[in-house]
Design a protein around this motif. Structure first.
Motif, mmCIF file in Angstrom:
data_model
loop_
_atom_site.group_PDB
_atom_site.id
_atom_site.type_symbol
_atom_site.label_atom_id
_atom_site.label_comp_id
_atom_site.label_asym_id
_atom_site.label_seq_id
_atom_site.Cartn_x
_atom_site.Cartn_y
_atom_site.Cartn_z
ATOM 1 N N ILE A 139 56.659 5.741 28.211
ATOM 2 C CA ILE A 139 57.686 5.647 29.257
ATOM 3 C C ILE A 139 58.916 6.466 28.890
ATOM 4 C CG2 ILE A 139 59.263 4.057 30.415
ATOM 5 C CD1 ILE A 139 57.038 1.939 30.203
ATOM 6 N N ILE A 140 59.312 6.432 27.622
ATOM 7 C CA ILE A 140 60.488 7.187 27.200
ATOM 8 C C ILE A 140 60.267 8.691 27.362
ATOM 9 C CG2 ILE A 140 61.890 7.824 25.181
ATOM 10 C CD1 ILE A 140 61.677 4.956 24.229
ATOM 11 N N LEU A 141 59.080 9.146 26.997
ATOM 12 C CA LEU A 141 58.785 10.579 27.076
ATOM 13 C C LEU A 141 58.735 11.068 28.519
ATOM 14 C CD1 LEU A 141 56.058 10.986 24.288
ATOM 15 C CD2 LEU A 141 58.422 11.797 24.235
ATOM 16 N N ASP A 142 58.263 10.214 29.440
ATOM 17 C CA ASP A 142 58.129 10.613 30.845
ATOM 18 C C ASP A 142 59.064 9.819 31.745
ATOM 19 O OD1 ASP A 142 55.833 12.617 30.976
ATOM 20 O OD2 ASP A 142 54.912 11.011 29.822
ATOM 21 N N GLU A 143 60.194 9.380 31.207
ATOM 22 C CA GLU A 143 61.115 8.537 31.977
ATOM 23 C C GLU A 143 61.582 9.211 33.256
ATOM 24 O OE1 GLU A 143 65.551 6.455 31.541
ATOM 25 O OE2 GLU A 143 64.687 7.620 29.895
ATOM 26 N N ARG A 144 61.981 10.460 33.149
ATOM 27 C CA ARG A 144 62.525 11.158 34.323
ATOM 28 C C ARG A 144 61.474 11.285 35.420
ATOM 29 N NH1 ARG A 144 67.091 13.688 35.045
ATOM 30 N NH2 ARG A 144 67.549 13.422 32.829
ATOM 31 N N ARG A 145 60.262 11.619 35.036
ATOM 32 C CA ARG A 145 59.209 11.794 36.039
ATOM 33 C C ARG A 145 58.816 10.457 36.658
ATOM 34 N NH1 ARG A 145 53.548 15.169 35.160
ATOM 35 N NH2 ARG A 145 52.884 15.123 37.352
ATOM 36 N N ILE A 146 58.744 9.411 35.856
ATOM 37 C CA ILE A 146 58.414 8.084 36.373
ATOM 38 C C ILE A 146 59.492 7.608 37.340
ATOM 39 C CG2 ILE A 146 58.101 5.660 35.747
ATOM 40 C CD1 ILE A 146 56.915 6.641 33.080
ATOM 41 N N ALA A 147 60.749 7.746 36.942
ATOM 42 C CA ALA A 147 61.858 7.324 37.802
ATOM 43 C C ALA A 147 61.884 8.128 39.094
ATOM 44 C CB ALA A 147 63.182 7.482 37.057
ATOM 45 N N ARG A 148 61.623 9.432 38.981
ATOM 46 C CA ARG A 148 61.613 10.288 40.164
ATOM 47 C C ARG A 148 60.538 9.853 41.151
ATOM 48 N NH1 ARG A 148 65.210 12.211 42.349
ATOM 49 N NH2 ARG A 148 64.254 11.265 44.145
ATOM 50 N N SER A 149 59.377 9.482 40.627
ATOM 51 C CA SER A 149 58.269 9.057 41.487
ATOM 52 C C SER A 149 58.592 7.738 42.186
ATOM 53 C CB SER A 149 56.989 8.909 40.652
ATOM 54 O OG SER A 149 56.631 10.139 40.056
ATOM 55 N N ILE A 150 59.228 6.803 41.460
ATOM 56 C CA ILE A 150 59.575 5.511 42.055
ATOM 57 C C ILE A 150 60.654 5.674 43.121
ATOM 58 C CG2 ILE A 150 60.583 3.242 41.571
ATOM 59 C CD1 ILE A 150 59.286 3.360 38.817
ATOM 60 N N ILE A 151 61.692 6.435 42.806
ATOM 61 C CA ILE A 151 62.809 6.614 43.739
ATOM 62 C C ILE A 151 62.366 7.330 45.001
ATOM 63 C CG2 ILE A 151 65.026 7.798 44.057
ATOM 64 C CD1 ILE A 151 65.620 7.271 41.114
ATOM 65 N N SER A 152 61.434 8.283 44.869
ATOM 66 C CA SER A 152 61.048 9.133 45.996
ATOM 67 C C SER A 152 60.415 8.369 47.148
ATOM 68 C CB SER A 152 60.096 10.237 45.525
ATOM 69 O OG SER A 152 58.890 9.674 45.033
ATOM 70 N N TRP A 153 59.930 7.136 46.894
ATOM 71 C CA TRP A 153 59.368 6.372 48.019
ATOM 72 C C TRP A 153 59.999 4.998 48.179
ATOM 73 C CZ3 TRP A 153 56.631 1.769 48.353
ATOM 74 C CH2 TRP A 153 56.230 1.184 47.142
ATOM 75 N N ARG A 154 60.629 4.466 47.142
ATOM 76 C CA ARG A 154 61.260 3.150 47.267
ATOM 77 C C ARG A 154 62.721 3.220 47.705
ATOM 78 N NH1 ARG A 154 58.881 -1.531 45.591
ATOM 79 N NH2 ARG A 154 57.041 -1.385 44.261
ATOM 80 N N TYR A 155 63.467 4.208 47.198
ATOM 81 C CA TYR A 155 64.918 4.223 47.385
ATOM 82 C C TYR A 155 65.399 5.569 47.930
ATOM 83 C CZ TYR A 155 63.914 0.459 44.086
ATOM 84 O OH TYR A 155 63.369 -0.639 43.464
ATOM 85 N N VAL A 156 64.755 6.034 48.981
ATOM 86 C CA VAL A 156 65.104 7.325 49.581
ATOM 87 C C VAL A 156 66.521 7.299 50.144
ATOM 88 C CG1 VAL A 156 64.470 9.006 51.356
ATOM 89 C CG2 VAL A 156 62.682 7.754 50.135
ATOM 90 N N CYS A 157 66.870 6.205 50.783
ATOM 91 C CA CYS A 157 68.199 6.078 51.402
ATOM 92 C C CYS A 157 69.272 5.822 50.345
ATOM 93 C CB CYS A 157 68.175 4.950 52.428
ATOM 94 S SG CYS A 157 69.807 4.456 53.024
ATOM 95 N N LEU A 158 69.030 4.877 49.458
ATOM 96 C CA LEU A 158 70.036 4.512 48.457
ATOM 97 C C LEU A 158 70.347 5.669 47.516
ATOM 98 C CD1 LEU A 158 68.883 0.890 47.546
ATOM 99 C CD2 LEU A 158 70.757 1.586 49.034
#
Length: 331
Positions: free
Chosen positions: A84-103
């Motif tokens: 998770i630490i090594l791919d934190e940015r990519r994981i977070a980007r994937s989650i935000i891109s469909w869960r928190y588009v507005c926020l």
């Protein structure tokens, strides 16, 4: 001496090897044999590590988790934590891109001072300019002022900092609001210790988000939870006839902020006091409804660059004015 006659080689014929493999018998080998037989008999009982799957498949699975789930997964094992630490940015980007588009578009991060051009930093941090910002750096009792040495203090970044600090503070008082318990009042001119600890803790969380995409996503998760709870409270208030966002149970179960893209009341005014929390429904700054386009229009990310350009021009005017004043004095 008489020679003892023995059979000739021809009489003996070809020798036959009758050696056999020794059977190993021990408690250890017997346990290993039974264990292997059990695995063959019941292959479903064999545990399989998630990280043994292909990388893209693992990433796809983690994308469906909430940020809080990712933090919990980090505690499972060192292997998960390192992944998770090594791919934190990519994981977070994937989650935000469909869960928190507005926020994501409402709560952008302020720019760190170290990312600003070193030639411009003295202009941003100058004492003259900091004095001009007094009106925008009010000592709110529920928001800790930013550190000018840490983040940019352009108007855009100041508003971003205050909005982000509001998220954990608003989330902290959700239990009081749900239960109808009053939020503790703070007398004018007093800042109790408990409040200092609270706003300091909130600021620490925001500072983590400045450096960690997962912590930024975690703030979105907290604010979405606060928003859905607030909408429910206001909907249950029969005396409140104000316009509100249409939120179904399916929207809550989905765990996404897509329903906030629907037409609803603007809520970009900053809650200057915790008393505003009682009627606050959906605090979504940096956006406004366009009647012509019939959609929400968001403040562009480039607004920070516009502010920095303004600061540079202001500093040049001040410098020129000081030089002219110095020449006049010399004459």
């Amino acid at each position: 001496m008489r020679k003892i006659d023995g059979p000739d080689d021809e009489e003996l014929g070809e020798l036959e090897d009758k050696t056999e493999t020794l059977t190993l018998r021990s408690k250890r080998t017997e346990r290993a044999r039974k264990k292997q037989a059990k695995k063959v008999k019941n292959p479903k009982s064999q545990s399989q590590n998630l990280l043994d799957l292909p990388y893209e498949l693992v990433l796809g699975i983690l994308t469906y988790l909430r940020p809080s789930d990712i933090f919990n997964l980090q505690r499972v094992s060192r292997a998960f934590r390192n992944f998770i630490i090594l791919d934190e940015r990519r994981i977070a980007r994937s989650i935000i891109s469909w869960r928190y588009v507005c926020l994501e578009k409402c709560f952008r991060l302020p720019i760190l001072m170290k990312h600003i051009d070193p030639n411009i930093q003295p202009y941003v941090q100058s004492l003259d300019r900091q004095e001009l910002l007094v009106i925008h750096k009010k000592p709110y009792l529920h928001v800790q002022p930013p550190d000018p040495a840490e983040i940019c203090t352009c108007l855009t970044c100041l508003l971003r900092w205050s909005s982000l600090c509001l998220i954990p503070d608003f989330a902290h008082w959700q239990k009081h609001l749900d239960a109808g318990e009053p939020i503790p009042m703070i007398p004018r001119g007093v800042n109790p210790k408990w409040n200092q600890v609270l706003i300091s803790s909130n600021a620490d969380i925001v500072r983590k988000a400045l450096h960690s995409p997962l912590w930024h996503a975690r703030l979105f998760e907290a604010h979405l939870d606060s928003t859905t709870r607030s909408i429910r409270r206001q909907a249950a208030n029969k005396g409140n006839r104000r316009r509100r966002f249409r939120m179904e149970q399916e929207d809550v179960d989905l765990g996404s902020d897509l329903f906030l893209e629907r037409s609803g009341p603007p809520s970009f005014d900053f809650p200057f006091h915790r008393d505003n929390y009682y009627m606050l429904e959906a605090y979504l700054p940096n956006r406004g409804w366009s009647v012509e386009s019939e959609k929400w229009m968001y403040m562009p990310a480039e607004q920070h660059d516009i502010d920095i350009n303004y600061i540079t021009k202001w500093a040049e005017r001040v410098k020129t004015k000081n030089q002219e004043a110095k020449i006049t004095e010399e004459k």
